[in-house]
Design an enzyme around this catalytic site. Structure first.
Site, PDB file in Angstrom:
ATOM      1  CE  LYS A   1       0.681   1.429   4.471  1.00 62.24           C
ATOM      2  NZ  LYS A   1       1.565   2.722   4.632  1.00 62.24           N
TER       3      LYS A   1
ATOM      4  CB  ALA B   1      11.929  -1.921   7.254  1.00 62.83           C
TER       5      ALA B   1
ATOM      6  CB  SER C   1       0.315  -5.121   7.559  1.00 56.89           C
ATOM      7  OG  SER C   1       1.091  -4.475   8.397  1.00 56.89           O
TER       8      SER C   1
ATOM      9  CG  ASP D   1      -0.985  -0.135   8.297  1.00 57.36           C
ATOM     10  OD1 ASP D   1      -1.498   0.746   8.724  1.00 57.36           O
ATOM     11  OD2 ASP D   1       0.161   0.080   8.151  1.00 57.36           O
TER      12      ASP D   1
HETATM   13  P1  ATP Z   1       4.313  -0.309   7.916  1.00 60.38           P
HETATM   14  O1  ATP Z   1       4.117   0.590   6.623  1.00 60.38           O
HETATM   15  O2  ATP Z   1       3.125  -1.203   8.277  1.00 60.38           O
HETATM   16  O3  ATP Z   1       5.088   0.360   9.009  1.00 60.38           O
HETATM   17  P2  ATP Z   1       6.646  -1.358   6.886  1.00 60.38           P
HETATM   18  O4  ATP Z   1       6.680  -1.492   5.339  1.00 60.38           O
HETATM   19  O5  ATP Z   1       7.514  -0.242   7.309  1.00 60.38           O
HETATM   20  O6  ATP Z   1       5.290  -1.568   7.376  1.00 60.38           O
HETATM   21  P3  ATP Z   1       7.161  -4.217   6.955  1.00 60.38           P
HETATM   22  O7  ATP Z   1       8.142  -4.470   5.782  1.00 60.38           O
HETATM   23  O8  ATP Z   1       5.920  -4.603   7.132  1.00 60.38           O
HETATM   24  O9  ATP Z   1       7.345  -2.655   7.503  1.00 60.38           O
HETATM   25  O10 ATP Z   1       8.157  -4.927   8.370  1.00 60.38           O
HETATM   26  C1  ATP Z   1       9.112  -4.383   9.151  1.00 60.38           C
HETATM   27  C2  ATP Z   1       9.631  -5.276   9.924  1.00 60.38           C
HETATM   28  O11 ATP Z   1       8.613  -6.288  10.529  1.00 60.38           O
HETATM   29  C3  ATP Z   1      10.749  -6.023   9.201  1.00 60.38           C
HETATM   30  O12 ATP Z   1      11.834  -5.420   9.833  1.00 60.38           O
HETATM   31  C4  ATP Z   1      10.654  -7.626   9.417  1.00 60.38           C
HETATM   32  O13 ATP Z   1      11.613  -7.876  10.258  1.00 60.38           O
HETATM   33  C5  ATP Z   1       8.962  -7.947  10.382  1.00 60.38           C
HETATM   34  N1  ATP Z   1       8.266  -8.608   9.622  1.00 60.38           N
HETATM   35  C6  ATP Z   1       7.554  -9.603  10.359  1.00 60.38           C
HETATM   36  N2  ATP Z   1       7.075 -10.467   9.409  1.00 60.38           N
HETATM   37  C7  ATP Z   1       7.408  -9.986   8.031  1.00 60.38           C
HETATM   38  C8  ATP Z   1       6.801 -10.281   6.675  1.00 60.38           C
HETATM   39  N3  ATP Z   1       6.200 -11.340   6.251  1.00 60.38           N
HETATM   40  N4  ATP Z   1       7.298  -9.399   5.800  1.00 60.38           N
HETATM   41  C9  ATP Z   1       8.085  -8.282   6.012  1.00 60.38           C
HETATM   42  N5  ATP Z   1       8.516  -8.107   7.359  1.00 60.38           N
HETATM   43  C10 ATP Z   1       8.252  -8.747   8.241  1.00 60.38           C
END
Ligand code: ATP
Length: 288
Positions: free
Chosen positions: A12, A98, A105, A138
């Site tokens: 997203k 990240a 999510s 989320d």
């Molecule tokens: P948000 O926009 O919700 O903040 P994000 O894009 O910043 O999400 P994600 O990629 O969803 O971050 O994940 C952040 C952390 O969650 C990663 O550093 C990872 O170690 C952990 N994580 C746990 N499960 C997963 C998964 N299936 N995919 C990606 N990251 C995961």
């Protein structure tokens, strides 16, 4: 045992992100316009006779144990609905991690849906969302997908019309941003200006792409953008290359640009790569 279930877990972007206030429990009340993009992970699931949860992935560095949101989703469903037998989950990661694109999510939401289907639970979307919010703010939105207004801590959702078609260029600079750090460093009392979320909703309703692009804004850029100038550099490059607008998604560091012409987006992608501003760059679009 049984056949494979193949699910798409879409990333997203935030067309608008405002933080209304900080709550006593440390969470933040938000007003966000969320939009799914075509860029997606593929989640493949199958039932196992053994009573175990096995998560595998093609992404090095991503833990496959209890820390993985896909694992957490399977465990929650197994315990909550007394599921006998196990499940194997394979995550083909395409959404940058990240990154502010809710990749974890999205996987979590796909596994909740997958468990529902594989084990014939027949739970409603609303019920899955109630379970999902326990694993992340989320997750209820990721279960819904498309374009939506997200309020409360992210669990109060209103589905919106799909905005006009366009090309979305996504670029994640090679830095890791912690969502927690960004929210903790947001100085709400010092903000002189908030994103015009109502204006964004109106432009979506009237299907006015240019009007929508004028209003795209993310309050969290006041934190992440200040710490990492590369975010502003990518935005500048995208706009000079023809983007109607370019802003940061979520807590960052992914920047997205909205283009009318896919050719211009591809040229911007090549420039971002050749200047080494970001390695993970994708031409995508809105997903309904
Ligand atoms: P948000 O926009 O919700 O903040 P994000 O894009 O910043 O999400 P994600 O990629 O969803 O971050 O994940 C952040 C952390 O969650 C990663 O550093 C990872 O170690 C952990 N994580 C746990 N499960 C997963 C998964 N299936 N995919 C990606 N990251 C995961």
């Amino acid at each position: 045992m049984g056949q494979e279930l193949v699910l798409k877990a879409y990333g997203k972007i935030n067309l608008g992100l405002d933080v209304v206030r900080r709550l006593e429990n440390g969470y933040h009340e938000v007003r966000m316009v969320m939009q799914s993009v075509e860029l997606a992970d593929t989640v493949t699931m199958r039932r196992l006779a053994e009573d175990e949860i096995v998560v595998k992935t093609d992404k090095s560095g991503l833990p496959c144990d209890e820390r993985n949101l896909a694992y957490k989703a399977a465990k929650l469903m197994k315990e909550r609905y007394s599921i006998q037998g196990g499940v194997e989950i394979f995550l083909e990661k395409r959404i940058p991690m990240a990154a502010g694109m809710a990749g974890g999510s999205a996987d979590c939401a796909a596994v909740l849906k997958g468990m529902n289907e594989l084990f014939g639970l027949e739970l409603s979307l609303k019920k899955l969302q109630e379970e999902g919010v326990k694993l992340g703010a989320d997750v209820p939105y990721c279960l819904l997908g498309g374009c939506a207004l997200s309020e409360g801590i992210g669990e109060v959702l209103t589905a919106l019309k799909k905005p006009p078609a366009c090309t979305v260029l996504l670029a994640k600079p090679d830095i890791d941003v912690s969502t927690k750090h960004v929210y903790e460093n947001l100085r709400l009392d010092e903000l002189e200006h908030h994103p015009d979320i109502d204006g964004i909703l109106q432009s979506i309703e009237t299907e006015h792409l240019e009007g929508l692009c004028e209003k795209l804004e993310n309050v969290l850029e006041s934190v992440t953008g200040k710490e990492y100038p590369v975010i502003g550099e990518i935005e500048k490059l995208m706009k000079e290359a023809g983007a109607l607008q370019a802003i940061m998604s979520g807590s960052g560091p992914t920047v997205f640009g909205i283009f009318k012409e896919s050719e211009a987006a591809k040229e911007a992608m090549d420039m971002i790569r050749s200047k080494s501003l970001a390695k993970e760059v994708f031409v995508s679009g809105f997903q309904a």
